[in-house]
Scaffold this active site. Sequence first.
Site, PDB file in Angstrom:
ATOM      1  N   GLU A 155      42.911  36.578  27.184  1.00 54.74           N
ATOM      2  CA  GLU A 155      42.438  37.914  26.835  1.00 54.74           C
ATOM      3  C   GLU A 155      40.915  37.990  26.892  1.00 54.74           C
ATOM      4  O   GLU A 155      40.358  39.058  27.161  1.00 54.74           O
ATOM      5  CB  GLU A 155      42.958  38.284  25.438  1.00 54.74           C
ATOM      6  CG  GLU A 155      42.864  39.743  25.097  1.00 54.74           C
ATOM      7  CD  GLU A 155      43.785  40.652  25.928  1.00 54.74           C
ATOM      8  OE1 GLU A 155      44.667  40.140  26.655  1.00 54.74           O
ATOM      9  OE2 GLU A 155      43.604  41.872  25.853  1.00 54.74           O
ATOM     10  N   HIS A 211      42.434  39.233  33.865  1.00 51.95           N
ATOM     11  CA  HIS A 211      43.526  38.249  33.724  1.00 51.95           C
ATOM     12  C   HIS A 211      43.840  37.597  35.069  1.00 51.95           C
ATOM     13  O   HIS A 211      44.008  36.381  35.172  1.00 51.95           O
ATOM     14  CB  HIS A 211      44.816  38.946  33.246  1.00 51.95           C
ATOM     15  CG  HIS A 211      44.868  39.262  31.777  1.00 51.95           C
ATOM     16  ND1 HIS A 211      44.672  38.315  30.810  1.00 51.95           N
ATOM     17  CD2 HIS A 211      45.138  40.425  31.118  1.00 51.95           C
ATOM     18  CE1 HIS A 211      44.812  38.881  29.598  1.00 51.95           C
ATOM     19  NE2 HIS A 211      45.079  40.165  29.762  1.00 51.95           N
ATOM     20  N   HIS A 271      40.934  45.477  33.227  1.00 53.22           N
ATOM     21  CA  HIS A 271      41.489  44.533  32.254  1.00 53.22           C
ATOM     22  C   HIS A 271      42.433  43.531  32.930  1.00 53.22           C
ATOM     23  O   HIS A 271      42.240  42.316  32.838  1.00 53.22           O
ATOM     24  CB  HIS A 271      42.249  45.336  31.181  1.00 53.22           C
ATOM     25  CG  HIS A 271      42.861  44.490  30.111  1.00 53.22           C
ATOM     26  ND1 HIS A 271      42.249  44.291  28.904  1.00 53.22           N
ATOM     27  CD2 HIS A 271      44.020  43.813  30.069  1.00 53.22           C
ATOM     28  CE1 HIS A 271      43.010  43.503  28.158  1.00 53.22           C
ATOM     29  NE2 HIS A 271      44.103  43.201  28.838  1.00 53.22           N
ATOM     30  N   GLU A 272      43.448  44.044  33.611  1.00 53.27           N
ATOM     31  CA  GLU A 272      44.417  43.152  34.266  1.00 53.27           C
ATOM     32  C   GLU A 272      43.731  42.354  35.371  1.00 53.27           C
ATOM     33  O   GLU A 272      44.094  41.208  35.630  1.00 53.27           O
ATOM     34  CB  GLU A 272      45.601  43.947  34.812  1.00 53.27           C
ATOM     35  CG  GLU A 272      46.366  44.797  33.787  1.00 53.27           C
ATOM     36  CD  GLU A 272      46.887  44.027  32.580  1.00 53.27           C
ATOM     37  OE1 GLU A 272      47.129  42.808  32.705  1.00 53.27           O
ATOM     38  OE2 GLU A 272      47.033  44.640  31.495  1.00 53.27           O
TER      39      GLU A 272
END
Lengths: 509, 509
Positions: B302, B276, B272-273
């Site tokens: 996101e 980003h 997830h990160e």
Amino acid sequence: MLMEGIEMTVEQAKQVMLEMFQKQQAIGYAGAIMHWDAATGAPKSAMPRRAKSMGFISGLRHEYFVNPEVEEAIGVLYDNRDQLTANEKREIELTKKNYEETSKIPKEEMQNYQMLLQKAEQSWEEARETDNFDMFAPHLEEIIETLKRFAGYRGFEGHPYNLYLDDFEEGMTMEKLDQFFDVVKERLVPLIHEINASDKKIRYDFMTQAIDVEAQKKFGERFLDIMKFDLERGMLKESAHPFTMGADLDDVRLTSRYFEDMFLSGWSSIAHEGGHGIYEQNNARELKESSLRGGTSSGIHESQSRIYENNFCRNRAFMDYFHPLLKEEFPGKFDDVTTEELYEGINLVRPSLIRVEADELTYPLHVLIRYEIELLLVNNEIQVSDLPRVWNEKMEQYLGVVPSNNAEGVLQDVHWSSGLFGYFPTYALGSAYAAQMYNKMTESFNVEEALKRGDFQEILDWLSDRVHKYGTTKTPDEISMIATDELLNPKYYCDYLETKYRGIYGLNK
Amino acid sequence: MLMEGIEMTVEQAKQVMLEMFQKQQAIGYAGAIMHWDAATGAPKSAMPRRAKSMGFISGLRHEYFVNPEVEEAIGVLYDNRDQLTANEKREIELTKKNYEETSKIPKEEMQNYQMLLQKAEQSWEEARETDNFDMFAPHLEEIIETLKRFAGYRGFEGHPYNLYLDDFEEGMTMEKLDQFFDVVKERLVPLIHEINASDKKIRYDFMTQAIDVEAQKKFGERFLDIMKFDLERGMLKESAHPFTMGADLDDVRLTSRYFEDMFLSGWSSIAHEGGHGIYEQNNARELKESSLRGGTSSGIHESQSRIYENNFCRNRAFMDYFHPLLKEEFPGKFDDVTTEELYEGINLVRPSLIRVEADELTYPLHVLIRYEIELLLVNNEIQVSDLPRVWNEKMEQYLGVVPSNNAEGVLQDVHWSSGLFGYFPTYALGSAYAAQMYNKMTESFNVEEALKRGDFQEILDWLSDRVHKYGTTKTPDEISMIATDELLNPKYYCDYLETKYRGIYGLNK
């Protein structure tokens, strides 16, 4: 800003100074954290952005400090210093001195210098990794030129190097330092020769055995706790060159570096930086918000790191506590070693290449080499490009060893890339102060008994009460008088080293 | 400062803005690093000093931005925006909007607010650790009151919550969001019911087996490299709540958190990160020094984390690459699992307490609960002291599970302690954008084939070319049009989830 023509009152001047110091602290903390970040893991590619940010912050610090309002406030307080408390008086005297020097350097030049240091430190790291002195040389030349230009702006009496010395050791001069080193050379060089000629065999195999780096790190925290460094108000990390950063009374950070086959290196750095950290943590709480927080000089700061590293932690008495601790922490690693062998191994004298890995006895000669080289550079007797050659010649002359590359030679220390000229001598002064304090401490209580139990509380209380709590409210000379009842005297240092090493090597006095 | 009465030229105005942005970046980077430091290991006792420093820096940012010179420059550039390049025009439009809102908030209040957030975040951490909501409540009340007061200063049309939404998602309104959530509820709630009623057995034992945390961290870096996150220009660390910080185009930092018996947690946070971080790293290089660097909105940001975490890394095709990778990295841990079982285990649907640990399908309901609670708070329909009760009621209503303590309930997220009201909805918007982009991407190349090979290059190129490179030069709607040829449409998100989860649970369409 007050109205023109009406002089500030003392109260108004105090308010101006308070606000200035608060701004300095706010912005200074940000700078400190960026410095910490850079040293402990920031991506290399972050350097240009950080350099800009550090340069900008440095400009702000200058701007907040050097301006007509602060100048007036300093004048008013200085003229009325007899109305001030002792601490206020000390603060205004230090600030006035600082102001007079800083205000002579144009803000933009100071800002550029800070950016230069950022780049120089990064370049030094790369140069050291790749053994490429030429990459670092132009930055070092620029640093030296800038420092000379700054010395011109600031003005000095006698030799410009006295200015650099005084920056780190208030009141120190080349004259005093030469006298100090003369005694040290006269007494220690023959001793080192005797030891080199001795046929005493010191066991060292267990010092180079493989010890897991993660286990060393874990032990580091435990050891700091034993030393009474407060890990709740500080932390330990890893960096290329160990250092201590007292960003706040309640934020004191240390680093060490670890090698699987050199346990002594990581551990002694921890004991050393721990001593610095304990000094920072044990300033009187009333100094937390004050500009008088910190250590009073580099030499006195170094006395605290050295006294823990050498006088306490390499002490024969401490081995009675340390040996069982090592056996417990590293099962099987120190079982077939006697406590006497551990003591001797930890204190092995062997002329070597790296200052921070040097034994206690040859250490001051490493410092002497840097002192002599700095003088040659400042006096234009050598050029930066001569450094690798001159370095190697002096290593040969004083220590009888020559580095095979610059990473183990002239590139080993971070200091010059950080503009720290005049700083190295304080390392030797620190060891001398440490011996003098230890000697005095034994008059108050049985230090060896405490070390045998690994109990650092009484030690901490003694040092805090005579050194730590004062922050910068006292001069190095005053601290020396408070703690030892006399000024710096290299006799104690030489006596201590003679007794200890003649003992280890079985030499007659 | 220019002389009064003489208007700035466009060139002069550009120079004023350039200098302002440079100062913002310099000081902003310092703030970012302190934030990182606080989240990744600074001693707790450093908080008061850091809070002062952060508050001061925030005041400086305000001061550099809100002043007559910048105001004039913005006016001049805005009036002459037809002479500007597209990026310059976008920059001045965003800056003008920002200025009009920021200049209405008194500097001192903004500074106090930043200090409040520092304290609130620390308090939240402690409250979460000790399950003590009452400790955190006064800080949260003060944050909500401050945000309401700020909304009053800033002015708004319709509902003040629209202001908070627009802060994170340019152009978003409660009206649009309600429509979005209506579709999502209508299509997903029945599906979740069907799944809850299904008798499909999903194997999960291997997801809770003990996996060494240090090994997970090591794998994390390898996985980021596979995803094409550039570890040379970024780093991965650990923090209580995973986050990404794009401090510079060349300094992008991620965190994850690890649990020995929840491998999925640490790994999916990294995926997830990582998404980003890839967005931040792949802005066009020409934006490095620009205020248009970064992500254009929280929702679009996101979308990039979600598309990596869910659409790519929890994809059935990716399992063909991922399963052998896991076997290699964690010997013996994933040997008796089939690839199909791995896929099903990673995508298990199970209503649960913690949003960041939630499965992909129930996730938007976690977001919906926060959205509804924020509206109740802003509308004064509930008080902060009601939060634990209301939270638990809504968990019961939407997810059928109730936390046994506040750490697993209302205290689980950092957002409110950081003043992030109006932020949560963007998490659901991001998932929807992600599905829409993934769908469009399959028209360009065979995404599943790439995932089977663990080859993220073509994926990176596609996204960089349509999303990343633009930074904030395009609005969320424009990015949606560029990347997918239409505006946000929840149909793709619901279609994707229906197809995927009906497949896993063997349900008829």
